[in-house]
Design a protein around this motif. Structure first.
Motif, PDB file in Angstrom:
ATOM      1  N   ASN A   5      40.597  31.887  33.106  1.00  0.00           N
ATOM      2  CA  ASN A   5      41.387  33.109  33.111  1.00  0.00           C
ATOM      3  C   ASN A   5      41.011  33.932  34.345  1.00  0.00           C
ATOM      4  O   ASN A   5      40.084  33.583  35.078  1.00  0.00           O
ATOM      5  CB  ASN A   5      41.205  33.902  31.807  1.00  0.00           C
ATOM      6  N   GLU A   6      41.725  35.017  34.581  1.00  0.00           N
ATOM      7  CA  GLU A   6      41.543  35.755  35.836  1.00  0.00           C
ATOM      8  C   GLU A   6      40.111  36.262  36.013  1.00  0.00           C
ATOM      9  O   GLU A   6      39.503  36.072  37.076  1.00  0.00           O
ATOM     10  CB  GLU A   6      42.519  36.931  35.897  1.00  0.00           C
ATOM     11  N   ALA A   7      39.560  36.901  34.978  1.00  0.00           N
ATOM     12  CA  ALA A   7      38.209  37.461  35.092  1.00  0.00           C
ATOM     13  C   ALA A   7      37.179  36.365  35.345  1.00  0.00           C
ATOM     14  O   ALA A   7      36.284  36.509  36.187  1.00  0.00           O
ATOM     15  CB  ALA A   7      37.863  38.242  33.823  1.00  0.00           C
ATOM     16  N   GLU A   8      37.315  35.253  34.636  1.00  0.00           N
ATOM     17  CA  GLU A   8      36.390  34.138  34.825  1.00  0.00           C
ATOM     18  C   GLU A   8      36.509  33.568  36.239  1.00  0.00           C
ATOM     19  O   GLU A   8      35.506  33.269  36.889  1.00  0.00           O
ATOM     20  CB  GLU A   8      36.687  33.029  33.812  1.00  0.00           C
ATOM     21  N   ALA A   9      37.746  33.416  36.681  1.00  0.00           N
ATOM     22  CA  ALA A   9      37.974  32.819  38.004  1.00  0.00           C
ATOM     23  C   ALA A   9      37.397  33.677  39.116  1.00  0.00           C
ATOM     24  O   ALA A   9      36.808  33.161  40.071  1.00  0.00           O
ATOM     25  CB  ALA A   9      39.466  32.601  38.216  1.00  0.00           C
ATOM     26  N   VAL A  10      37.551  34.993  38.996  1.00  0.00           N
ATOM     27  CA  VAL A  10      36.989  35.903  40.006  1.00  0.00           C
ATOM     28  C   VAL A  10      35.470  35.789  40.033  1.00  0.00           C
ATOM     29  O   VAL A  10      34.851  35.659  41.096  1.00  0.00           O
ATOM     30  CB  VAL A  10      37.413  37.358  39.728  1.00  0.00           C
ATOM     31  N   GLU A  11      34.874  35.806  38.852  1.00  0.00           N
ATOM     32  CA  GLU A  11      33.415  35.720  38.762  1.00  0.00           C
ATOM     33  C   GLU A  11      32.896  34.378  39.281  1.00  0.00           C
ATOM     34  O   GLU A  11      31.943  34.323  40.074  1.00  0.00           O
ATOM     35  CB  GLU A  11      32.967  35.919  37.309  1.00  0.00           C
ATOM     36  N   VAL A  12      33.554  33.295  38.886  1.00  0.00           N
ATOM     37  CA  VAL A  12      33.111  31.964  39.298  1.00  0.00           C
ATOM     38  C   VAL A  12      33.279  31.779  40.809  1.00  0.00           C
ATOM     39  O   VAL A  12      32.415  31.186  41.470  1.00  0.00           O
ATOM     40  CB  VAL A  12      33.880  30.876  38.534  1.00  0.00           C
ATOM     41  N   SER A  13      34.376  32.282  41.363  1.00  0.00           N
ATOM     42  CA  SER A  13      34.610  32.091  42.796  1.00  0.00           C
ATOM     43  C   SER A  13      33.472  32.674  43.621  1.00  0.00           C
ATOM     44  O   SER A  13      32.989  32.034  44.568  1.00  0.00           O
ATOM     45  CB  SER A  13      35.945  32.731  43.205  1.00  0.00           C
TER      46      SER A  13
END
Length: 294
Positions: A5-13
């Motif tokens: 999801n968006e929040a996860e993707a931002v954090e993981v990136s």
């Protein structure tokens, strides 16, 4: 591939960039690109812009960490989103994507990522081809400034191939706006080409300087056909300036190219004046104003 999801993707990136884990960065960027495309498809432009900014932020960090493959992947993702935004008529989202690509390309050049900065220039050229016909003056100048910044950064870092890519992109813009009789935009492009040409001369880039002179010549010929007197005059000034610099740096090929290009304008019939100088200074001031807002 795992979809985040968006929040996860931002954090993981960002965390994956810190760890140097390219695979996880690619997964996060793929998720973010899909999320932004979905927002655009659902006419949720504000949400799409937020995700685009997240991709740009990750790309900037990756470029600063010398992660060239991640940088390239990010630029290509932004290019895909630019196409979707253009097709949907979302001008602000389109603006955000091409500004992001230009800025990432500039950072890539600053950090000696030649392939990344060349991909940025190429992607910008593609965006210009499919979306620029209805752009206003400010947008055209803003777009051309991105090429100039990539080229200038590359010149300072001794990367001639990237300078050539930037010159090619600016040349395409200049020919297009001259053919459309957009004189201020044409003069603006010529001023930026002259600026890159001077940096190319300082770096002893004979090929890039020759390419710059040829681009100016082509724009000048179109300007003569369209009766764009100010643009023709700027062509003469730019070519003469670059010819002198080429001679001073003993860049024999570009010196000859600039001199031959000047021959096209000997009988053009346009003369300089204080009024012309002031007009060109006003265009330079407009460039600075637009640059500060990017």
């Amino acid at each position: 591939m795992i979809t985040l999801n968006e929040a996860e993707a931002v954090e993981v990136s960002l965390s994956a960039i810190d760890e140097g884990d390219e695979r996880r960065v690619f997964e996060a960027l793929d998720s973010l690109t899909g999320i932004a495309a979905d927002f655009l498809s659902e006419n949720e432009e504000a949400d799409a812009r937020r995700v685009i900014l997240s991709i740009e932020n990750a790309a900037q960090v990756a470029a600063e960490r010398y992660m060239e493959l991640v940088t390239i992947n990010s630029i290509l993702s932004l290019g895909k989103l630019a196409r979707v935004a253009a097709d949907k008529g979302f001008e602000y989202a389109l603006n955000r994507t091409f500004i992001a690509i230009g800025k990432v390309g500039e950072t890539a050049a600053t950090h000696l990522l030649g392939a990344g900065s060349k991909v940025a220039a190429t992607t910008l050229t593609e965006i210009w081809k499919f979306s620029s016909e209805s752009w206003d003056q400010e947008k055209v100048i803003a777009f051309s400034l991105l090429f100039k910044e990539i080229g200038a950064s590359a010149a300072r870092k001794d990367m001639e191939e990237v300078v050539l890519s930037a010159v090619t992109g600016l040349g395409e813009i200049g020919k297009n706006v001259a053919a459309r009789s957009l004189e201020i935009e044409t003069v603006s492009t010529l001023l930026l080409l002259e600026e890159i040409g001077k940096l190319a001369a300082e770096s002893y880039f004979d090929e890039a300087l020759s390419s710059t002179a040829l681009s100016i010549e082509e724009i000048g010929k179109l300007s003569i056909k369209k009766g764009l007197g100010d643009a023709v005059l700027q062509c003469q000034w730019a070519l003469e300036s670059l010819r002198i610099q080429a001679e001073e740096k003993l860049l024999n090929n570009s010196s000859v190219v600039a001199e031959l290009a000047l021959d096209n304008f000997i009988d053009a019939g346009y003369t300089d004046s204080e009024e012309k100088v002031e007009k060109f200074q006003e265009i330079k001031a407009l460039q600075k104003e637009i640059q500060s807002a990017l």
